[in-house]
Design a protein around this motif. Sequence first.
Motif, PDB file in Angstrom:
ATOM      1  N   ASP A  77       0.853  -1.184   0.000  1.00 52.94           N
ATOM      2  CA  ASP A  77       0.000   0.000   0.000  1.00 52.94           C
ATOM      3  C   ASP A  77       0.894   1.240   0.000  1.00 52.94           C
ATOM      4  N   GLU A  78       0.317   2.370  -0.372  1.00 52.56           N
ATOM      5  CA  GLU A  78       1.074   3.623  -0.385  1.00 52.56           C
ATOM      6  C   GLU A  78       0.450   4.607   0.599  1.00 52.56           C
ATOM      7  N   PHE A  87      -3.662   9.522   3.836  1.00 57.21           N
ATOM      8  CA  PHE A  87      -4.438   8.560   3.050  1.00 57.21           C
ATOM      9  C   PHE A  87      -3.640   7.273   2.877  1.00 57.21           C
ATOM     10  N   ARG A  89      -3.409   4.440   0.050  1.00 60.45           N
ATOM     11  CA  ARG A  89      -3.768   4.044  -1.316  1.00 60.45           C
ATOM     12  C   ARG A  89      -3.450   2.555  -1.421  1.00 60.45           C
ATOM     13  N   ASN A  95      -7.034  -3.443  -4.306  1.00 61.86           N
ATOM     14  CA  ASN A  95      -7.547  -2.159  -4.767  1.00 61.86           C
ATOM     15  C   ASN A  95      -9.074  -2.156  -4.754  1.00 61.86           C
ATOM     16  N   SER A 102     -13.740   6.601   2.084  1.00 65.58           N
ATOM     17  CA  SER A 102     -12.959   6.521   0.850  1.00 65.58           C
ATOM     18  C   SER A 102     -13.137   7.788   0.031  1.00 65.58           C
ATOM     19  N   GLU A 107      -8.560   4.313  -2.257  1.00 67.65           N
ATOM     20  CA  GLU A 107      -7.855   5.270  -1.400  1.00 67.65           C
ATOM     21  C   GLU A 107      -8.752   5.650  -0.228  1.00 67.65           C
TER      22      GLU A 107
END
Length: 170
Positions: A77-78, A87, A89, A95, A102, A107
């Motif tokens: 995840d980012e 956040f 992502r 995903n 959200s 995200e």
Amino acid sequence: MAAIGAWFALDIYARSHLFLINRSPSLPNWAYIVETGKIPKRGDVAFFVPPRGPIVEKHFGKVPSAFGKIVYGVPGDEIVHRGARVFVRFGPSDNKRTNPRSVARGEVQVAFIKPRSSVGEVLRPGPTGVIPNDCFYMGSRHPDGFDSRYGDIGFVCKRQLVGVADKLIL
């Protein structure tokens, strides 16, 4: 024989579980039974040993108790900061929308970063970018939560994990 069998079963369970008391308002339950050695998944409540540092030591002591937080981000995840908003992502394997907050598909806003603690200490923003293998972004819904949103905690890696909440006790 039944008593001895029950004793052995309880002993086996006790070797892989801990009873932990939650002393902060960042989680809703006051106590947890934690399965040690278990790797958390997104949404789990997990416990970890916080990194050493001046703020951790000042507020939680030289040998702080395990912190309990919610796993919001997993490896791949980012983490993105937009101003004070944080956040997650989701990585390519996950995903999907999993939270009513959200912002866009894949995200989720998970936190706000405060510039200072409730007693005026400067709080450094936590890490951004892709969460490394064996690490997690852990937080809470509490506005004063001291978690991965801040640099003094950062990503929580496997070596820091105590375990995952198996049972919640109200």
